[in-house]
Motif scaffolding. Structure first.
Motif, PDB file in Angstrom:
ATOM      1  N   GLU A  49      -2.156  38.192  26.654  1.00 54.74           N
ATOM      2  CA  GLU A  49      -1.571  38.554  25.357  1.00 54.74           C
ATOM      3  C   GLU A  49      -2.367  39.705  24.783  1.00 54.74           C
ATOM      4  O   GLU A  49      -3.591  39.604  24.643  1.00 54.74           O
ATOM      5  CB  GLU A  49      -1.670  37.367  24.382  1.00 54.74           C
ATOM      6  N   HIS A  50      -1.700  40.788  24.433  1.00 57.08           N
ATOM      7  CA  HIS A  50      -2.355  41.971  23.848  1.00 57.08           C
ATOM      8  C   HIS A  50      -3.524  42.430  24.716  1.00 57.08           C
ATOM      9  O   HIS A  50      -4.575  42.813  24.209  1.00 57.08           O
ATOM     10  CB  HIS A  50      -2.871  41.683  22.425  1.00 57.08           C
ATOM     11  N   SER A  68      -5.456  34.425  26.782  1.00 57.97           N
ATOM     12  CA  SER A  68      -5.406  33.331  25.802  1.00 57.97           C
ATOM     13  C   SER A  68      -5.148  32.004  26.512  1.00 57.97           C
ATOM     14  O   SER A  68      -4.479  31.952  27.541  1.00 57.97           O
ATOM     15  CB  SER A  68      -4.283  33.563  24.789  1.00 57.97           C
ATOM     16  N   TYR A  73      -3.594  28.240  26.033  1.00 53.36           N
ATOM     17  CA  TYR A  73      -2.684  27.398  25.257  1.00 53.36           C
ATOM     18  C   TYR A  73      -2.694  25.980  25.783  1.00 53.36           C
ATOM     19  O   TYR A  73      -2.747  25.763  26.997  1.00 53.36           O
ATOM     20  CB  TYR A  73      -1.239  27.914  25.357  1.00 53.36           C
ATOM     21  N   GLU A 122      -8.212  32.182  21.829  1.00 48.22           N
ATOM     22  CA  GLU A 122      -7.913  33.578  22.148  1.00 48.22           C
ATOM     23  C   GLU A 122      -9.232  34.237  22.507  1.00 48.22           C
ATOM     24  O   GLU A 122     -10.185  34.169  21.748  1.00 48.22           O
ATOM     25  CB  GLU A 122      -7.263  34.270  20.942  1.00 48.22           C
ATOM     26  N   THR A 127       0.335  37.710  33.472  1.00 50.10           N
ATOM     27  CA  THR A 127       1.427  38.258  32.668  1.00 50.10           C
ATOM     28  C   THR A 127       2.571  37.250  32.608  1.00 50.10           C
ATOM     29  O   THR A 127       3.357  37.254  31.660  1.00 50.10           O
ATOM     30  CB  THR A 127       1.963  39.589  33.234  1.00 50.10           C
ATOM     31  N   SER A 129       2.096  33.432  33.471  1.00 45.06           N
ATOM     32  CA  SER A 129       1.234  32.384  32.921  1.00 45.06           C
ATOM     33  C   SER A 129       0.648  31.645  34.100  1.00 45.06           C
ATOM     34  O   SER A 129       1.257  31.577  35.162  1.00 45.06           O
ATOM     35  CB  SER A 129       1.993  31.409  32.011  1.00 45.06           C
TER      36      SER A 129
END
Ligand code: MG
Length: 369
Positions: free
Chosen positions: A288-289, A293, A295, A313, A330, A332
């Motif tokens: 992410e960005h 990250s 989850y 993060e 990209t 997961s």
């Protein structure tokens, strides 16, 4: 120990069964190393995958009962199966399970991927050492299916981890302190799909010679229908006990890349309450960005329902990771649980050399909109 020139303390046997036209299983007997592999992908694929895997294992396995080193040898075998397919050997999408053991005296190291199993028969009790990487195995652990139901479940052969597809695959590893006279059993699902544990235990307790035991196990699986290739390895444990370890000592795998399709099937199968419970027990990493990250939950959404909660993060840059890992992130990368996800983050930090305190941890998972 008394010498027994008339019989060996170990024996292995692989049989085509009564239904299949090819034997895609492979057995490795190379004391102190023993293994069973169950190839996937059909004729000309599964049998290549299982054979490549056991040969690569033979070449890269340690000669001591070191479970982590044995786990690394399985990772090497995994890369060999992937490379074999790239080289045009076998068939597209081929894969294999691999359950390996190194026996040093009465100490046993086990490393394992897939739904072939390792058991220890001790004092008349059959203890399962490994946990199946299978859809029904997950459902049993979630409490939504019994062992007996699993043996007849239509998706019983769906496995969630195998050699041959994911270059980052890890093996589960176990170390077991056995006692002289115990029996180590490695077997493919062609045995355990046909016979329940009580039946297997009964056979292990009825004979003294490992060669007789393997023969009787295979014959019993065939007598019960022989629906699949059946492979068994039996090792009688000799020698002295090591004092320092507990039984069984399990090392948690830090990444178990779950094939997403299988997880989705599991979610549907476990119903909506089970679905939430299931999701909360899982975790995944994602890019992410430009950073990684972690989850809790499962990626994507289900009928508009999001089942993921941010845990951490990081500042680990995607660009600093190897290309395969970066590409997978990209999408997961699913892991068994949040703890395994954190272990994987630590691993990435050590590779990347990130020392920045980079956590914006949320103590309680927050539901994403
Ligand atoms: Mg099988």
């Amino acid at each position: 120990m008394t010498s027994r020139s008339d019989r060996k303390s170990y024996s292995g046997l692989s049989d085509i069964g009564r239904v299949r036209t090819h034997n895609e299983d492979a057995v490795l007997i190379d004391p102190p190393l023993f293994a069973v592999a169950d190839g996937l992908g059909g004729h000309d694929a599964g049998e290549v995958a299982s054979e490549v895997a056991v040969q690569a294992l033979r070449e890269s396995a340690p000669r001591r009962a070191d479970a982590k080193a044995l786990g690394r040898a399985i990772r090497t075998a995994n890369r060999s199966v992937i490379q074999a397919e790239r080289d045009g050997l076998g068939g597209e999408g081929m894969g294999t399970t691999l359950t390996a053991a190194l026996v040093e005296g009465s100490f046993i190291a086990v490393a394992h991927v897939g739904d072939s199993r390792a058991y220890l028969y001790h004092d008349g009790i059959l203890e399962r050492i490994t946990q199946d990487h299978s859809l029904v195995g997950d459902m049993i652990r979630q409490g939504t299916l019994t062992e007996e139901e699993a043996r007849f479940h239509p998706n019983r052969s769906v496995i969630t981890r195998a050699l041959g597809s994911d270059p980052n695959m890890l093996a589960d590893t176990y170390e077991v302190d056995a006692e002289p006279g115990d029996l180590l059993l490695l077997c493919s699902d062609g045995l355990t799909g046909m016979l329940d544990d009580a039946h297997v235990a009964d056979i292990l307790g009825s004979y003294r010679d490992s060669a007789v035991i393997t023969r009787v196990l295979v014959d019993a699986a065939n007598a019960a229908g022989g629906h699949d290739n059946v492979s068994v390895v039996v090792v009688e444990i000799e020698g002295e006990t090591r004092e320092s370890s507990a039984l069984p000592r399990r090392h948690r795998p830090w990444v178990g890349a779950l094939v997403w399709l299988f997880a989705a099937v599991a979610l549907v199968a476990t119903g909506s309450f089970g679905l939430m419970q299931y999701a909360r027990s899982k975790a995944y990493l994602v890019a992410e960005h430009g950073t990684v990250s972690l989850y809790r939950g499962v990626p994507g959404d289900f009928a508009g329902l999001k089942l993921s909660w941010v845990e951490e993060e990081t500042t680990i840059p995607i660009s600093a990771l190897d290309a395969v890992t970066a590409a997978r992130l990209t999408q997961s990368v699913q892991v068994e649980n949040v703890a395994d996800g954190r272990d994987l983050l630590d691993e990435m930090r050590s590779i990347v050399g990130t020392t920045t305190p980079d956590t914006s941890m949320t103590p309680e998972p927050v539901e994403t909109p």
